[in-house]
Design a protein around this motif. Structure first.
Motif, mmCIF file in Angstrom:
data_model
loop_
_atom_site.group_PDB
_atom_site.id
_atom_site.type_symbol
_atom_site.label_atom_id
_atom_site.label_comp_id
_atom_site.label_asym_id
_atom_site.label_seq_id
_atom_site.Cartn_x
_atom_site.Cartn_y
_atom_site.Cartn_z
ATOM 1 N N ASP A 1 0.835 -1.198 0.000
ATOM 2 C CA ASP A 1 0.000 0.000 0.000
ATOM 3 C C ASP A 1 0.874 1.255 0.000
ATOM 4 O O ASP A 1 0.615 2.221 -0.712
ATOM 5 C CB ASP A 1 -0.905 -0.026 1.242
ATOM 6 C CG ASP A 1 -1.988 1.021 1.174
ATOM 7 O OD1 ASP A 1 -3.006 0.743 0.544
ATOM 8 O OD2 ASP A 1 -1.805 2.114 1.730
ATOM 9 N N SER B 1 0.931 4.055 -2.975
ATOM 10 C CA SER B 1 0.686 5.496 -2.837
ATOM 11 C C SER B 1 1.928 6.299 -3.212
ATOM 12 O O SER B 1 1.811 7.402 -3.724
ATOM 13 C CB SER B 1 0.165 5.870 -1.452
ATOM 14 O OG SER B 1 0.751 5.118 -0.475
ATOM 15 N N TYR C 1 -5.529 6.255 -8.880
ATOM 16 C CA TYR C 1 -5.974 6.461 -7.488
ATOM 17 C C TYR C 1 -7.393 5.904 -7.311
ATOM 18 O O TYR C 1 -7.662 5.146 -6.376
ATOM 19 C CB TYR C 1 -5.935 7.964 -7.179
ATOM 20 C CG TYR C 1 -6.336 8.350 -5.788
ATOM 21 C CD1 TYR C 1 -5.376 8.608 -4.818
ATOM 22 C CD2 TYR C 1 -7.669 8.486 -5.415
ATOM 23 C CE1 TYR C 1 -5.732 8.984 -3.530
ATOM 24 C CE2 TYR C 1 -8.041 8.853 -4.141
ATOM 25 C CZ TYR C 1 -7.060 9.105 -3.192
ATOM 26 O OH TYR C 1 -7.426 9.451 -1.924
ATOM 27 N N TYR D 1 -7.430 2.140 -7.490
ATOM 28 C CA TYR D 1 -6.697 1.464 -6.417
ATOM 29 C C TYR D 1 -7.516 1.505 -5.120
ATOM 30 O O TYR D 1 -7.668 0.497 -4.442
ATOM 31 C CB TYR D 1 -5.323 2.104 -6.194
ATOM 32 C CG TYR D 1 -4.531 1.398 -5.119
ATOM 33 C CD1 TYR D 1 -3.937 0.164 -5.384
ATOM 34 C CD2 TYR D 1 -4.423 1.921 -3.841
ATOM 35 C CE1 TYR D 1 -3.247 -0.514 -4.397
ATOM 36 C CE2 TYR D 1 -3.729 1.245 -2.845
ATOM 37 C CZ TYR D 1 -3.146 0.031 -3.132
ATOM 38 O OH TYR D 1 -2.466 -0.652 -2.150
ATOM 39 N N TYR D 2 -8.060 2.697 -4.804
ATOM 40 C CA TYR D 2 -8.821 2.825 -3.552
ATOM 41 C C TYR D 2 -10.300 2.470 -3.721
ATOM 42 O O TYR D 2 -11.026 2.369 -2.735
ATOM 43 C CB TYR D 2 -8.655 4.225 -2.962
ATOM 44 C CG TYR D 2 -7.253 4.434 -2.452
ATOM 45 C CD1 TYR D 2 -6.852 3.870 -1.248
ATOM 46 C CD2 TYR D 2 -6.314 5.120 -3.186
ATOM 47 C CE1 TYR D 2 -5.559 4.012 -0.782
ATOM 48 C CE2 TYR D 2 -5.012 5.276 -2.734
ATOM 49 C CZ TYR D 2 -4.639 4.716 -1.524
ATOM 50 O OH TYR D 2 -3.359 4.850 -1.071
ATOM 51 N N TYR E 1 -12.886 3.960 -4.422
ATOM 52 C CA TYR E 1 -13.897 4.921 -3.990
ATOM 53 C C TYR E 1 -13.293 6.318 -4.118
ATOM 54 O O TYR E 1 -12.126 6.519 -3.759
ATOM 55 C CB TYR E 1 -14.299 4.663 -2.527
ATOM 56 C CG TYR E 1 -15.144 5.769 -1.944
ATOM 57 C CD1 TYR E 1 -16.513 5.791 -2.161
ATOM 58 C CD2 TYR E 1 -14.581 6.799 -1.200
ATOM 59 C CE1 TYR E 1 -17.290 6.817 -1.654
ATOM 60 C CE2 TYR E 1 -15.354 7.830 -0.684
ATOM 61 C CZ TYR E 1 -16.706 7.831 -0.912
ATOM 62 O OH TYR E 1 -17.478 8.841 -0.421
#
Lengths: 286, 407
Positions: free
Chosen positions: A7, A11, A191, A194-195, A197
């Motif tokens: 993670d 990022s 982004y 990956y997240y 949401y």
């Protein structure tokens, strides 16, 4: 590698791309502190394409990046008339306009303030993120060794002289905004996927300021500066977790200290040249 | 002779059988006690739980106070012998109030620190990205403040919120507001920049008012503002041209203070109602007379909490420089969540052995999901199928410069 480390590196990859997106206009002397806006455009457009149109991830990321680039070019033209703090203010306002747009318009498609859920169908891997980082670095490597790279450097150092020697600075500045916006848009798409949401609040003014700080801190004269700046801003707070409440304060002190020691950023053109190091190497010899 | 041999052999057999039966009986009788004694103490030197809170950034004002409640609960539990004889320890990591860091913090707590359960994150934005991570790992997470409708349900069974969602809270406050002021027509004012203000003002409060038969006088044309606007005169001027009995305000308390002062300055006397973001002691303090009669929902107020809890909290908060030092509902939510985790650990037979970590986390999740008899500071607390708390909600009203529970 634990999922925590994965993670962290994911990022880091996204932050490096965001830093490179700010580096592009900065390389032509344009300070942009609204790049979270381009990130938001890329994130929302690519997410809408994968969720509502069921397009595969790669073309969605590209289209998200192109959408951000078009807006970047459109914004680049009026931005030509602005300099320094006024340009910074204009880019800041641009970021806020984009955030408010996704908060209040297209609510049926984006969820508005409730946020955009349901991106889960297209899982993303760390290799995707770092693939884009590698691609961007290869691009900047060849750019820095091309005539265009020299023209960018000249535009950054002295615009009047650059114009006098025949460099089309209007094209360069607008193109820099466009390329930066494209990279920012792709980073936004990565982004979002990956997240899984996104919501407008993720792309607020603080996000923009942090992205600009990656470049200011790392150095805005070479493409290695943003990479180092993003790495410090992402990794150092993790190593400082043991400081608990004092983490933010200590990190702030480190940043101030580094800015005093290296006011032009950590990586400058000089330190990447071998002749910079020769006196130091000679001094060591008996 | 032959017969007596037979008799004696059968005698021996009887004695032997009785002895075996007796031994079996003793073993059967003693074993459960022995086993119970073995299980009465947890394995390991400490029971670890984690907290993923924004100790820096936007949510710092709240979480730094939440940390007092957490420390208080931990010290109380350890002073009373810990959990089954093993001390409880909390590992708090900062999310910097950023969703990106919230996911990383959850992973760190779950994988590096190997905690049994996690408190937090604080905000809905952080929960939206951190809950799926916790759910995938299989570790219970309890948020103390997120109240965005329907957030935890998609991330069950491990996502919990020790809060009631804003729609349910809104129903309670609006009902009290309508009854108190005999509201028939209401005007809606809301924030368009801040997410929770926008959700409250554009969705939650109008829906609840309409369901209760109240007419919205500016339906489809709600009056809007932006968070931290310093001049509300255009909004109030618009309101002056409308005929209404009350105002539904979607926004945070500091904007409500500026708004209500302008409202009274321009001569409008209608009362206002808002959501849980109104619950802050600074609202009555800064709003003064203009804020009197304002309504909002809450799940806790220090006036209805046990004196022992409030006194101890106020003492600790004062020592850390908090003014006002009284606990608010988020502090209570953290305090209750820690005791609820302790309750689940004790009830579900958690072993705290490193090799049982995954099983223990599952047991805690089941304990939190199924327990309906846990009692918090101001009343019973249980989690429903959506992962949100079923607990009493109250109507708070500003009276004499303070928030009070409306009778």
């Amino acid at each position: 590698m634990s999922s925590y480390q994965l993670d962290l590196f994911s990022s880091l990859g996204i932050n490096i791309l965001l830093a490179l997106s700010v580096y592009c206009p900065m390389a032509t002397g344009q300070l942009s502190i609204g790049n979270a806006g381009f990130m938001a455009i890329g994130a929302y457009v690519s997410a809408m394409l994968t969720v509502h149109v069921h397009l595969p991830l790669f073309p969605s990321l590209i289209i998200g990046g192109i959408a951000a680039a078009i807006i970047g070019v459109l914004f680049g033209f009026p931005a030509l008339r602005l300099k320094g703090i006024f340009l910074a203010m204009a880019t800041l306002c641009f970021g806020e306009i984009v955030r408010n747009f996704f908060m209040n318009f297209l609510q049926t498609l984006t969820g508005g303030a409730y946020g955009f859920r349901g991106i889960g169908d297209v899982p993303i891997l760390i290799s995707w993120i770092w693939g884009w980082v590698a691609l961007s670095l290869v691009f900047f490597f060849f750019l820095s060794r091309s005539r265009l790279g020299l023209a960018l450097m000249a535009t950054h150092d002295d615009q009047t002289v650059s114009e006098l020697i025949g460099i089309n600075i209007v094209f360069l500045k607008v193109a820099a905004f466009g390329v930066g916006a494209f990279i920012g848009g792709v980073a936004g798409g990565l982004y979002a996927h990956y997240y899984l949401y996104i919501e407008p609040e993720f792309f607020n003014v603080w996000e923009s300021i942090f992205i600009a700080l990656y470049v200011i801190m790392g150095g805005m004269l070479t493409y290695w500066g943003p990479v180092l700046g993003a790495s410090i801003f992402t990794l150092l707070p993790e190593f400082l977790r043991f400081l608990q409440d004092w983490r933010g304060a200590f990190f702030g002190v480190v940043i101030i200290g580094l800015m005093i020691a290296r006011p032009s950023g950590l990586v400058t053109r000089e330190i990447l040249r071998i002749d910079f190091w020769i006196p130091y190497l000679k001094r060591r010899k008996p | 002779m032959k017969r007596s041999k037979v008799r004696s052999r059968s005698g021996w057999e009887l004695v032997l059988s009785l002895t075996i039966l007796l031994c079996l009986g003793v073993i059967t009788f003693i074993y459960p006690f022995h086993a119970a004694r073995a299980e009465s103490k947890l394995a390991g030197k400490e029971v670890r739980i984690g907290a993923a809170w924004g100790l820096t950034g936007t949510w710092r004002d709240w979480t730094s106070k939440n940390a007092i409640a957490a420390q208080m609960a931990i010290e109380e539990i350890n002073a009373a012998g810990g959990i089954k004889g093993v001390p409880l320890r909390i590992i708090i990591h900062d999310t910097a109030s950023k969703p990106m860091e919230a996911t990383r913090t959850v992973r760190k707590l779950a994988e590096d620190d190997k905690v049994l359960a996690i408190l937090g994150p604080f905000s809905s934005s952080e929960c939206e990205v951190a809950f799926p991570v916790g759910n995938k790992i299989g570790i219970s997470m309890i948020s103390q403040a997120s109240s965005k409708p329907g957030l935890s349900k998609p991330h069950r069974p491990y996502a919990f919120r020790n809060t009631i969602d804003e729609i349910k809270l809104g129903k309670v406050a609006v009902k009290g507001f309508i009854q108190e002021y005999n509201i028939k027509r209401v005007a809606v004012v809301h924030d368009i920049k801040d997410a929770i203000g926008l959700i409250l003002g554009s969705k939650v409060l109008p829906t609840v008012f309409k369901k209760m038969g109240v007419t919205i006088v500016n339906e489809g044309n709600y009056i809007t503002f932006q968070i931290k606007d310093f001049d509300f005169s255009p909004q109030v001027t618009k309101l002056k041209g409308m005929d209404f009995d009350g105002i539904a305000f979607g926004g945070l308390y500091f904007d409500a203070v500026t708004f209500v002062k302008e409202l009274r300055r321009q001569g409008l006397s209608q009362p206002i109602v808002g959501g849980s973001p109104f619950i802050n002691e600074y609202f009555p303090k800064r709003g003064g007379k203009a804020a009197e009669g304002t309504f909002a929902p809450c799940t806790f107020h220090h006036s209805i909490a046990p004196t022992k809890f409030v006194t101890e909290f106020v003492k600790r908060a004062k020592a850390k420089g908090f003014d006002p030092p009284e606990p608010v509902m988020y502090d209570n939510n953290v305090y209750d969540a820690i005791y609820f985790i302790k309750y689940a650990i004790e009830k579900m037979g958690v072993t705290n052995r490193p090799q049982d970590l995954a099983k223990d986390r599952e047991k805690i999740m089941k304990g939190l999901s199924t327990s309906k008899d846990y009692r918090g500071i101001v009343g019973p607390v249980a989690f429903n199928d959506a992962g949100d708390a079923d607990k009493p909600a109250f109507v708070a009203e500003i009276k004499d410069g303070k928030w009070f529970i409306h009778e």
